[in-house]
Design a protein around this motif. Sequence first.
Motif, PDB file in Angstrom:
ATOM      1  N   ARG A  56     -10.655  27.803  -1.076  1.00  0.00           N
ATOM      2  CA  ARG A  56     -11.269  29.061  -0.642  1.00  0.00           C
ATOM      3  C   ARG A  56     -10.876  30.177  -1.624  1.00  0.00           C
ATOM      4  O   ARG A  56     -11.697  30.972  -2.033  1.00  0.00           O
ATOM      5  CB  ARG A  56     -10.789  29.352   0.790  1.00  0.00           C
ATOM      6  CG  ARG A  56     -11.247  30.618   1.426  1.00  0.00           C
ATOM      7  CD  ARG A  56     -12.727  30.604   1.761  1.00  0.00           C
ATOM      8  NE  ARG A  56     -13.128  31.912   2.249  1.00  0.00           N
ATOM      9  CZ  ARG A  56     -13.306  32.976   1.483  1.00  0.00           C
ATOM     10  NH1 ARG A  56     -13.142  32.902   0.179  1.00  0.00           N
ATOM     11  NH2 ARG A  56     -13.657  34.130   2.000  1.00  0.00           N
TER      12      ARG A  56
ATOM     13  N   SER B 196     -10.671  30.080  10.134  1.00  0.00           N
ATOM     14  CA  SER B 196     -11.813  29.589  10.919  1.00  0.00           C
ATOM     15  C   SER B 196     -11.468  28.287  11.651  1.00  0.00           C
ATOM     16  O   SER B 196     -12.356  27.543  12.048  1.00  0.00           O
ATOM     17  CB  SER B 196     -13.021  29.376  10.001  1.00  0.00           C
ATOM     18  OG  SER B 196     -12.688  28.436   9.005  1.00  0.00           O
ATOM     19  N   SER B 197     -10.177  28.027  11.875  1.00  0.00           N
ATOM     20  CA  SER B 197      -9.818  26.744  12.494  1.00  0.00           C
ATOM     21  C   SER B 197     -10.066  26.725  14.009  1.00  0.00           C
ATOM     22  O   SER B 197     -10.142  25.661  14.609  1.00  0.00           O
ATOM     23  CB  SER B 197      -8.358  26.397  12.195  1.00  0.00           C
ATOM     24  OG  SER B 197      -7.516  27.338  12.793  1.00  0.00           O
TER      25      SER B 197
ATOM     26  N   TYR C  42     -10.141  32.397  16.891  1.00  0.00           N
ATOM     27  CA  TYR C  42      -9.929  33.249  15.715  1.00  0.00           C
ATOM     28  C   TYR C  42     -11.233  33.912  15.298  1.00  0.00           C
ATOM     29  O   TYR C  42     -11.267  35.102  14.989  1.00  0.00           O
ATOM     30  CB  TYR C  42      -9.416  32.409  14.528  1.00  0.00           C
ATOM     31  CG  TYR C  42      -8.005  31.872  14.641  1.00  0.00           C
ATOM     32  CD1 TYR C  42      -7.168  32.244  15.693  1.00  0.00           C
ATOM     33  CD2 TYR C  42      -7.501  30.995  13.678  1.00  0.00           C
ATOM     34  CE1 TYR C  42      -5.885  31.742  15.783  1.00  0.00           C
ATOM     35  CE2 TYR C  42      -6.213  30.490  13.761  1.00  0.00           C
ATOM     36  CZ  TYR C  42      -5.412  30.859  14.816  1.00  0.00           C
ATOM     37  OH  TYR C  42      -4.146  30.360  14.891  1.00  0.00           O
ATOM     38  N   LEU C  43     -12.305  33.108  15.308  1.00  0.00           N
ATOM     39  CA  LEU C  43     -13.600  33.655  14.892  1.00  0.00           C
ATOM     40  C   LEU C  43     -14.035  34.773  15.827  1.00  0.00           C
ATOM     41  O   LEU C  43     -14.540  35.808  15.392  1.00  0.00           O
ATOM     42  CB  LEU C  43     -14.656  32.550  14.875  1.00  0.00           C
ATOM     43  CG  LEU C  43     -14.601  31.608  13.683  1.00  0.00           C
ATOM     44  CD1 LEU C  43     -15.648  30.523  13.826  1.00  0.00           C
ATOM     45  CD2 LEU C  43     -14.826  32.369  12.373  1.00  0.00           C
TER      46      LEU C  43
ATOM     47  N   TYR D 233     -15.204  38.612  15.001  1.00  0.00           N
ATOM     48  CA  TYR D 233     -16.538  39.148  15.242  1.00  0.00           C
ATOM     49  C   TYR D 233     -16.586  40.131  16.402  1.00  0.00           C
ATOM     50  O   TYR D 233     -17.485  40.955  16.474  1.00  0.00           O
ATOM     51  CB  TYR D 233     -17.544  38.010  15.378  1.00  0.00           C
ATOM     52  CG  TYR D 233     -17.753  37.352  14.032  1.00  0.00           C
ATOM     53  CD1 TYR D 233     -18.394  38.040  13.016  1.00  0.00           C
ATOM     54  CD2 TYR D 233     -17.234  36.093  13.748  1.00  0.00           C
ATOM     55  CE1 TYR D 233     -18.540  37.482  11.753  1.00  0.00           C
ATOM     56  CE2 TYR D 233     -17.372  35.519  12.500  1.00  0.00           C
ATOM     57  CZ  TYR D 233     -18.030  36.222  11.501  1.00  0.00           C
ATOM     58  OH  TYR D 233     -18.160  35.686  10.258  1.00  0.00           O
TER      59      TYR D 233
END
Length: 363
Positions: free
Chosen positions: A7, A350-351, A355-356, A360
Amino acid sequence: MNTFGTRLKFTSFGESHGMAIGCVIDGMPAGVKFDEEFLQKELDKRKPGKNTFSTPRKESDRAQILSGVFEGFTTAAPIAIVIFNENAHSKDYENIKDLFRPAHADFTYFHKFGIRDYRGGGRSSARESAARVAAGAVAAMLLKEFEIEVQSGIFSVGAINSKLDSAEFDFDFAQKSEIFCLDPKLEEEFKQEILKAKKAKDSVGAGVYTRVKNAFAGLGEVLYDKLDSKLAHALMGINAVKAVEIGSGIKASQMKGSQNNDLMKDNVFLSNHSGGILGGISNGNLIETKTYFKPTPSIFLAQQTQNIAGENVLCELKGRHDPCVGVRGSVVATAMVRLVIADSLLLNASSKLEYLKKIYKLF
Ligand SMILES: Cc1cc2nc3c(=O)[nH]c(=O)nc-3n(C[C@H](O)[C@H](O)[C@H](O)COP(=O)(O)O)c2cc1C
């Protein structure tokens, strides 16, 4: 490959005696405070010609930031860093331009590519590792935001080994030591061992310990991209590294489970034989690695070798070389570990759905 990372990626360019070396770092998030002074200080730790324990080649290793930074912060655009070579003496290599230095990459690079950049070893020279240190310093700027710190130092030179437990290593001392020595009582002995090898026109190997402080649990990917395999990949990829251990490493293979298992109590691990990694994922403990550097291949004793015509010849070197590559190699080890941890940090974001959602829900 000249590119490293998933990444957070960097590509290095340049040859030992070419015009410049440098790197392009891609994947840094926008908004990270860019500390140019820190970057230069990291390069200064690795730069050649500083003292009698490194090669006499004198380079200022001054980094120029070409892109990706605006008003002191990263912009998420690729960060290009260039370091111009100032002190190449290509003439020193003319007498060995057709022969293979024992233990260097001359033989394999020639057989693989059919082209011989004899000037300082070209791309196979560890001059390239300055680019890694620059990229690692940028990774450290991201890690700093999470109070994650990576530190390294020397724990062995030749057959002289520190008897200290890693918890007793003195990192403040190592920072001030000309040879980044972790054991104050052994610094003089290590120095003498290096100077003895140098005086004998020889070189000597060394061991480097690296630790990651404050890496929280969850970093690293499963199975094929385990954190331990990524660290081993990163550290083995440094020039002259011949072995890497995680935690107790080889010693673990000589133990019983009852000795090696890290027991848990009151939310802490009571020991750290695992080196802070279980199942390829950090467990919140210190991440600990040991990296073993071979002696510098280029020595000033006459040695038997062959030339590109297949004739038996003597290799008699001129030029400037490190008597113990592990010393400056310890700075490169820090950089490579920083890059792996920063990459893992970004991948881990993004695991989990949780978290996501946290990201958002900010909008
Ligand atoms: C920081 C650093 C400095 C190095 N300096 C030298 C040097 O002055 N002379 C030399 O022959 N090799 C030096 N090396 C090692 C060679 O680059 C390396 O042994 C060579 O590329 C062959 O690769 P390998 O040992 O990984 O197989 C250095 C390595 C590092 C990490």
